[in-house]
Structures are given as structure tokens and as C-alpha cells.
Design an enzyme around this catalytic site. Sequence first.
Site, PDB file in Angstrom:
ATOM      1  CB  THR A 256      -0.801  -0.079   1.120  1.00 37.53           C
ATOM      2  OG1 THR A 256      -2.239  -1.129   1.218  1.00 37.53           O
ATOM      3  CG2 THR A 256      -1.678   0.964   1.026  1.00 37.53           C
TER       4      THR A 256
ATOM      5  CG  ASP B 131      -7.247  -6.536   1.886  1.00 41.87           C
ATOM      6  OD1 ASP B 131      -6.632  -6.592   2.569  1.00 41.87           O
ATOM      7  OD2 ASP B 131      -6.936  -5.095   2.022  1.00 41.87           O
TER       8      ASP B 131
END
Length: 576
Positions: free
Chosen positions: A387, A429
Amino acid sequence: MRSHRHSVILLLLVCLLASSALAAPMHPVHAPHAMVASVHELASRAGIEMMQAGGNAIDAAVATGFALAVVHPQAGNIGGGGFMLIRMADSTTHFIDFREKAPAAATANMYLDSSGNVIENASLVGYKAIGVPGSVAGLAYALKTYGKLALPQVMAPAIKLARDGYPLAWEDAEDLRDNDLAKFPESRRIFQRNGSYFQQGEILRQPELARTLERIAKNPDEFYHGLMAREIATAVQKGGGLITADDLAQYAVKERKPIRGTYREYDVISAPPPSSGGIALIEALNILEGYELAKFGNRSAEAVHLTAEAFRRAFFDRAEFLGDPDFATIPVAQLIGKRYAAGWRETIDPAHASTSKDLQRPAVFNELERYARTHAPTTTIREPENTTHYSVVDGSGNAVAVTTTLNDTLGSRVTLEGLGFLLNDEMDDFSSKQGVPNAYGLIQGPANAIGPGKRPLSAMTPTVVLKDGKLFLVLGSPGGPTIITTVANILMGVVDFGLDIQESVNAPRFHHQWLPDELRLEAGMSPDTVKLLQNKGHKIQMEHSWGDGECIAVDPKTSERLGASDGRNNGKPVGF
Ligand code: GLY
């Protein structure tokens, strides 16, 4: 981001090497007016250019976001999603959720084989792993709603960087030598020059991406409703993925109410669900507020122990309760309540580590327990530690914290032919299967099961901290589950231990996520402290480093903007 596990036997060596391993800047960058901190200097500069041209922090954040899609293809993106937290100088706050969504054809068991086992890598690499991207919609929405400049102006630096290229740092060249990237011909062609890998200092030019960015600058809606949407859907389906033109047309940015709490005399504003970040951060801080951590000392065994116990409990609740709020009822008020934290505090033994599997919620909180009992047994998920985060403060005191992601480094590794950008693997996720420990051992409840149109649970934690009601800190980091504890570590370094923002970003991190029942410590933690923590019963996992704090502090006395980029990576704050 590279995170290398070392065995406990190497503990001493790692600690001895620590100071040389992390070549961190010693001081924050000072600027009188405005600051952007991001993982890439060129992306920080793109933001600064906008503010120097009369734009505000939102213009700058959008420019930096698009520039990161060019110069940080590992995680900066237009094919992923993220969260933007805005705190305007007039005290209003806004939270823009541009998280990816599951396609309409997604099903709870789509990553299981006929025997019910998780198909290795199915949710991580390739077309089936791709969630409906939200970044273009999110950045365009933020600019239109809160910015001052026009999209073509704000995207100009990104377009130029894509067209003219930029020199690759050693770490970037290394990241592009990824084996999974080589499985997709367009990715292999663009990012690996068909096997003639880029070397440090060589220029990466991305003409297809430049053209795509130009089309978006003219009309961002084309990504969701126009020709580009059809091109994306056709290419994804040709590769075996699920995204349709209708999925793109249905995608919608959501404005949500940020999570708010207090820690000592500070206000903390952070990410609401579908991020778990704000709730877990504030729950842990609420527990810790009952201890005088400063008197134990920064990174002392006592302070690390109590903080780790608070993290353990916050992650226990995260596992049970959190998911997409549009699909699950989440008991937010209880979880971030001070009474609940006081109940948890009573379960912490200052002398001994708790055992995660024996953790019991405080008995007084029947409502939460009742809620927990209505849930099926827990499910598990692997959470990659990638990220990217960037922080912006402008000359008027408007602040923006953005965390955005493709999930894994380089996402699904899929680049769509002719479009030049990488797509996310955010479907990973979600929890793919009930009750099976994943690579990171994270456990989650059915609130985060896969469902059509649902947003997967995130740990991204863009955060703003106020002191006496005034902007004080803008915080965030990548790192999967470690995002939450990294933000807590940095916040507490400043608030509890009086570090400046750069010292706090530099300080060795520690992480506990309930399961696996281990305390992860970064190299740099004192061997004496490590021993004392072991004596308390913590199972220690030493690691080199993780995360990438890209943070800004505002000096309460001088109003200077103090930018801190993480020495663990190549970021550079730029200010003026
Ligand atoms: N994919 C990382 C996160 O959303 O937390």
C-alpha cells in the site's frame, strides 16, 4: 515493501546491525507554508506544484495520487482503491471511501476448489483477484468537491512523468523483477522490458499510461461509463476475471463519517469501516490512556508490553466485528467507548503477557458479547503488507491524509493491453474461507465474507490528530495489519514520549495482532528490552523492518510544517 523474517536465533545480530540497516533522516523537513510527504520525491513535488499554483491541499493530494500511479507502480495506482481523510482549516472533516468493490458475480466460495480448499494464489495473482477499482472515481470526486483547480492541470505532472519517464531507484528496479509480473505479457513488456530487466538509474517511460491519464484528465467518467470502461471490462473478462461494464458503471464513491476519539488531550480523527484502522487505533489508545506510559520511557519493556496488550485486544475485536458497514452492523460506539476500554484494561496483567486464545471480552459488555455470539466461527484472511500513504498540509491549514493500494506489491500483476496500468488484487482482503489460518495468521468474522458489490475490510488508517482543537499531526503508513500499529507507534512517539515527528517515524516499531500470538519487533529494539519482554511471556518475532510512515506535524508554536518520510524507504517530503 520488503519485510524479511529472521529467526529468534539471529536476534542479537539483528539488534547489532540495526543502526546501520536503517539509514533514516535525523530531522523533519521544515517549511513555513505547505508540505507533501510521500514515498516518492517526484510525487511529493507534483503536489507542491499545485499548491504553488494556487491550489489547496486537496488539489495537491490528487496530483500526488496520480503521480504515484506513475512513479510508484508497486502501490500508487489508478487500478486500485483507497481512503482520503480531509480536515479543512475551518474544522470540517470529510472521509472519501474509494475502496474497491467485489464484482456482481463474486461469490463467498469463489476461491475454493471442489473439495472446499483455498486455491493457492487465486485471490492474489491474475484476473480473478481484481476488485472494481475506485481510485479514479475517488480522486476525481475529491478534486471536484473540495479542490480548486481543474483536473487537466492537476494531472499534468503525472502525465508528463508517464510520457517522459523517470529514473528508477535501486529498490524500484528490484521490485519490478517480480516473478508473478512475468506471467502477464503486457506487464512483462512494460515493467520488465521482456526480461531485460531495468537497472537502477534507467528511465521507465509509460506511453500507454500517459495516454490513459490524458483520457482520464479529459473525462474521468470514461473509466466507469465510457469507452475505457468497456475496454477494461472486455480485457478483464478475456483474462478470466469477473468485472463487467455494469460493475464499473455501478461503482460509487462513498462519503463516510470519520471515526473520532480522544487520546489524552488530543483529538484523533481516523478511518471508519470498511477500514478497521480507525476503530482499532482508537480502541487501543483508549485502553492505553489509563497508563502513564511516559514514566516508563520510550520503547521500555513496560510501555511496549502494555501497548502490545492493547493491540492484542483491539485486533481480537477487529477479527470479530469489522467489515463493510453497508453489509454488516458494526457496534462502533461500543468498540471506541472509554468504558469498554476500561473493562479491557482490567484484563491486562502488567507483569505477564496474556494468551490470545484465552482472551475473554470484559463481562460487563453484554451487548458486544451477545453480538459476538450471533456470529458464526471466525474466518481467516491473509493481508499483504503493501500500500502507500501520503500526507499533505497547505498554507491555510487544510490537511489531507490518503492511503491507497493495489493490495500486494504490483497488485494482481495484470496490466490491461493498451491501457498501461496495473490492476489490484483487493479481493484477497476478503476472507476466502472460514477457520483456516492464513500466511499472516489474521482472523476475521463473517462480516468480511466475499459478497457481490461488497467492499473488503481494510487496515488503512489515514489519521489526523488535533492539539487544542488545532491541526497537529497528519499520519499514515502502508503495511497491511501493521498499518494500524505503525500509526499508533508514530502517534504515541510524539504524544507520549515527546519525540519529534521524524524521530517518531524512525523509532523501532512493534506489532501484535492477537493471532498469531507473537510480538513482532523491528530490528533496533534494545536487546535488554527484548529479554524483559520474553521474561513477561511474549513470544518474540524479530524482523528487519516494515511500513512507510509519510507524516506531517504542525509546530504548535511556529505553525511550521514538519515533514517526515520514512528512512525505511525512499520517500522525501517536499515543502515551501
Ligand atoms: N490492502 C491493504 C489494506 O487495505 O489494508
